[in-house]
Scaffold this motif. Structure first.
Motif, PDB file in Angstrom:
ATOM      1  N   SER A 257       0.830  -1.211   0.000  1.00  0.00           N
ATOM      2  CA  SER A 257       0.000   0.000   0.000  1.00  0.00           C
ATOM      3  C   SER A 257       0.861   1.256   0.000  1.00  0.00           C
ATOM      4  O   SER A 257       0.529   2.255  -0.664  1.00  0.00           O
ATOM      5  N   LEU A 258       1.959   1.208   0.738  1.00  0.00           N
ATOM      6  CA  LEU A 258       2.877   2.352   0.766  1.00  0.00           C
ATOM      7  C   LEU A 258       3.447   2.624  -0.627  1.00  0.00           C
ATOM      8  O   LEU A 258       3.471   3.774  -1.082  1.00  0.00           O
ATOM      9  N   GLU A 259       3.882   1.571  -1.311  1.00  0.00           N
ATOM     10  CA  GLU A 259       4.457   1.749  -2.645  1.00  0.00           C
ATOM     11  C   GLU A 259       3.421   2.258  -3.642  1.00  0.00           C
ATOM     12  O   GLU A 259       3.734   3.084  -4.505  1.00  0.00           O
ATOM     13  N   LEU A 260       2.188   1.774  -3.543  1.00  0.00           N
ATOM     14  CA  LEU A 260       1.136   2.257  -4.431  1.00  0.00           C
ATOM     15  C   LEU A 260       0.836   3.732  -4.162  1.00  0.00           C
ATOM     16  O   LEU A 260       0.564   4.504  -5.092  1.00  0.00           O
ATOM     17  N   SER A 261       0.911   4.138  -2.897  1.00  0.00           N
ATOM     18  CA  SER A 261       0.699   5.542  -2.550  1.00  0.00           C
ATOM     19  C   SER A 261       1.821   6.417  -3.093  1.00  0.00           C
ATOM     20  O   SER A 261       1.581   7.512  -3.611  1.00  0.00           O
ATOM     21  N   LEU A 262       3.057   5.924  -2.999  1.00  0.00           N
ATOM     22  CA  LEU A 262       4.210   6.696  -3.467  1.00  0.00           C
ATOM     23  C   LEU A 262       4.255   6.774  -4.990  1.00  0.00           C
ATOM     24  O   LEU A 262       4.610   7.814  -5.558  1.00  0.00           O
ATOM     25  N   GLN A 263       3.896   5.684  -5.662  1.00  0.00           N
ATOM     26  CA  GLN A 263       4.047   5.630  -7.113  1.00  0.00           C
ATOM     27  C   GLN A 263       2.838   6.176  -7.874  1.00  0.00           C
ATOM     28  O   GLN A 263       2.990   6.644  -9.005  1.00  0.00           O
ATOM     29  N   SER A 264       1.638   6.096  -7.274  1.00  0.00           N
ATOM     30  CA  SER A 264       0.458   6.543  -8.012  1.00  0.00           C
ATOM     31  C   SER A 264      -0.519   7.357  -7.170  1.00  0.00           C
ATOM     32  O   SER A 264      -1.644   7.611  -7.605  1.00  0.00           O
ATOM     33  N   GLN A 265      -0.105   7.735  -5.955  1.00  0.00           N
ATOM     34  CA  GLN A 265      -0.955   8.518  -5.041  1.00  0.00           C
ATOM     35  C   GLN A 265      -2.296   7.816  -4.786  1.00  0.00           C
ATOM     36  O   GLN A 265      -3.353   8.449  -4.701  1.00  0.00           O
ATOM     37  N   ARG A 291       7.963  10.527   3.655  1.00  0.00           N
ATOM     38  CA  ARG A 291       8.051  10.053   2.270  1.00  0.00           C
ATOM     39  C   ARG A 291       6.707  10.189   1.561  1.00  0.00           C
ATOM     40  O   ARG A 291       6.652  10.590   0.394  1.00  0.00           O
ATOM     41  N   ILE A 292       5.628   9.871   2.263  1.00  0.00           N
ATOM     42  CA  ILE A 292       4.293   9.980   1.669  1.00  0.00           C
ATOM     43  C   ILE A 292       3.955  11.440   1.374  1.00  0.00           C
ATOM     44  O   ILE A 292       3.430  11.774   0.295  1.00  0.00           O
ATOM     45  N   GLN A 293       4.273  12.327   2.314  1.00  0.00           N
ATOM     46  CA  GLN A 293       3.991  13.741   2.126  1.00  0.00           C
ATOM     47  C   GLN A 293       4.797  14.316   0.953  1.00  0.00           C
ATOM     48  O   GLN A 293       4.283  15.098   0.154  1.00  0.00           O
ATOM     49  N   LYS A 294       6.048  13.907   0.846  1.00  0.00           N
ATOM     50  CA  LYS A 294       6.911  14.396  -0.227  1.00  0.00           C
ATOM     51  C   LYS A 294       6.393  13.962  -1.596  1.00  0.00           C
ATOM     52  O   LYS A 294       6.534  14.683  -2.596  1.00  0.00           O
ATOM     53  N   ALA A 295       5.779  12.753  -1.658  1.00  0.00           N
ATOM     54  CA  ALA A 295       5.257  12.235  -2.926  1.00  0.00           C
ATOM     55  C   ALA A 295       3.806  12.647  -3.164  1.00  0.00           C
ATOM     56  O   ALA A 295       3.201  12.227  -4.155  1.00  0.00           O
ATOM     57  N   ASN A 296       3.249  13.486  -2.259  1.00  0.00           N
ATOM     58  CA  ASN A 296       1.837  13.894  -2.332  1.00  0.00           C
ATOM     59  C   ASN A 296       0.901  12.679  -2.354  1.00  0.00           C
ATOM     60  O   ASN A 296      -0.129  12.676  -3.033  1.00  0.00           O
ATOM     61  N   GLY A 297       1.297  11.655  -1.622  1.00  0.00           N
ATOM     62  CA  GLY A 297       0.509  10.433  -1.567  1.00  0.00           C
ATOM     63  C   GLY A 297      -0.544  10.462  -0.478  1.00  0.00           C
ATOM     64  O   GLY A 297      -0.630  11.413   0.313  1.00  0.00           O
ATOM     65  N   ASN A 298      -1.335   9.418  -0.429  1.00  0.00           N
ATOM     66  CA  ASN A 298      -2.358   9.263   0.607  1.00  0.00           C
ATOM     67  C   ASN A 298      -1.897   8.237   1.633  1.00  0.00           C
ATOM     68  O   ASN A 298      -1.337   7.196   1.268  1.00  0.00           O
ATOM     69  N   VAL A 299      -2.132   8.530   2.882  1.00  0.00           N
ATOM     70  CA  VAL A 299      -1.740   7.604   3.946  1.00  0.00           C
ATOM     71  C   VAL A 299      -2.672   6.396   3.915  1.00  0.00           C
ATOM     72  O   VAL A 299      -3.900   6.549   4.013  1.00  0.00           O
ATOM     73  N   PRO A 300      -2.133   5.193   3.764  1.00  0.00           N
ATOM     74  CA  PRO A 300      -2.984   3.993   3.746  1.00  0.00           C
ATOM     75  C   PRO A 300      -3.745   3.832   5.061  1.00  0.00           C
ATOM     76  O   PRO A 300      -3.227   4.129   6.143  1.00  0.00           O
TER      77      PRO A 300
END
Length: 405
Positions: A257-265, A291-300
């Motif tokens: 889930s972390l990688e999906l958040s980082l790679q595709s938000q 890392r999530i914030q830097k990638a503008n991702g969503n927290v799982p």
């Protein structure tokens, strides 16, 4: 029960057979047909309360420093084959701290029947004829671990299981009968094995199935990239509001889930009954959050519940965009079945077969599902639209993809 030896002659042949009630101190599985164990003999109260069963584990007391070494051998002439379903083919089948009733055959080579005060003699003195579990300590550990998440669960969510508290309870149970004290009088965390060879057969199998630590860190990254490439970036960026977009079943620590958040938000929801960490609610550490914030991702998100083909889980699948699973263990088949029932895309990387846990699984040709290749074929036979490919990492790396679009 009388803890005395009696000479008997039965279907097991002439010899001395004894019956004991004991606590499992240590055990070591050597595969599906051989297991060594060390037991501590316990006795029952002579004055039994009215209504108490003879096999009730609540009125048992350890005998003073009385240990025995036993051997479970499936192909032994002494093993009762009518109890083959109870043979401990792996360590977890005989948990330490368990109270068991066991019938034994004293081996001919036995010259000192029982060790008094010394559990270090590795030579087994008895062969097991049959055994029964009277008390499973894992049930109490699960009860304590579940209580930690009870206060934070929502009305529509099952209570989770604190992984930290569960393993702490299990370690306390181990140390209770295997005290290792250092020079300062404290218990050492590292426990020396009673066996000379520290490498267990299961370690090799685990390395092949799951990969080492370096490759474990990479497999989530590779699987996430594969999912985005196979299903398209848009699928993983759809906004479902409060509904889970991506269901990561048996997601563990949430690496996929972390990688999906980082790679595709992506907005992912992890479904796993274990709550990792010492807190009552599973959370990522501060470094991962940055890392999530830097990638503008969503927290799982994390739902502390098990996954099965029940109404609640099927409703979650219906509301999601895709269901994924990276080595989801026991619920592997349930993920495929849920995707087929709801006609939702799914992608999983199966791992362990659990042939003994699911003995009813059969291929269309009638062959029992006993190995990894059979398991892959068994899952693919559910629907002709399920395809298979391999990812470039060590361990179990075959991906099963169901895309009904």
């Amino acid at each position: 029960m009388d803890n005395v030896s009696t000479s008997v002659e039965s279907t097991h042949g002439a010899g001395e057979t004894i019956e004991k009630i004991a606590i499992v101190i240590r055990r070591r599985s050597m595969g599906k047909h051989l297991l060594f164990s060390q037991l501590k003999i316990i006795t029952q109260d002579t004055d039994k309360q009215e209504g108490k069963d003879d096999d009730d584990a609540t009125n048992l007391h350890p005998a003073t420093d009385t240990f025995i070494q036993v051997l479970f051998r499936r192909h032994s002439s002494f093993w009762d084959r009518s109890h083959n379903d109870t043979f401990p083919s792996k360590n977890s089948s005989l948990p330490y701290g368990a109270v068991i009733k066991i019938q034994l055959h004293r081996m001919e080579c036995d010259h000192s029947q029982i060790n008094h005060g010394s559990p270090d003699d590795n030579n087994p003195k008895y062969e097991v004829i049959r055994w029964f579990m009277l008390m499973d300590p894992r049930a109490e550990a699960l009860k304590d671990a579940s209580a930690a998440s009870e206060s934070i669960k929502s009305d529509d969510q099952e209570s989770g299981i604190s992984q930290h508290l569960y393993f702490k309870a299990r370690m306390d149970q181990f140390l209770k009968y295997n005290p290792c004290v250092n020079s300062q009088g404290r218990k050492d965390k590292k426990i020396k094995s009673v066996y000379k060879d520290e490498t267990k057969p299961g370690d090799i199998a685990d390395s092949v199935a799951h990969g080492n630590k370096k490759h474990k860190a990479m497999r989530a990254k590779l699987f996430a990239a594969f999912l985005i490439e196979s299903f398209g970036q848009q699928m993983f960026q759809e906004d479902h509001g409060s509904a889970p977009a991506i269901l990561d079943v048996a997601g563990g620590k949430g690496m996929l889930s972390l990688e999906l958040s980082l790679q595709s938000q992506s907005q992912c929801t992890i479904i796993d009954p274990l709550v990792r960490g010492k807190r009552a609610k599973q959370e990522f550490n501060s470094r991962t959050m940055k890392r999530i914030q830097k990638a503008n991702g969503n927290v799982p998100l994390h739902l502390a519940q098990s996954f099965s083909l029940n109404e609640k889980c099927l409703e979650l699948v219906k509301c999601s965009t895709i269901v994924v699973g990276l080595h989801p263990d026991e619920c592997t088949e349930d993920i495929i079945d849920a995707a087929l029932l709801t006609n939702k895309p799914a992608a999983i990387i199966p791992c362990c077969v659990f042939a003994s846990l699911f003995p009813e699984r059969k291929l269309k040709n009638g062959k029992l599902v006993c190995n990894y290749d059979d398991f892959l074929l068994y899952l693919m036979e559910k629907d002709e639209r399920i395809s298979c490919c391999a990812l470039p990492f060590e361990g179990k790396n075959k991906v099963l993809v169901f895309d009904p679009r």
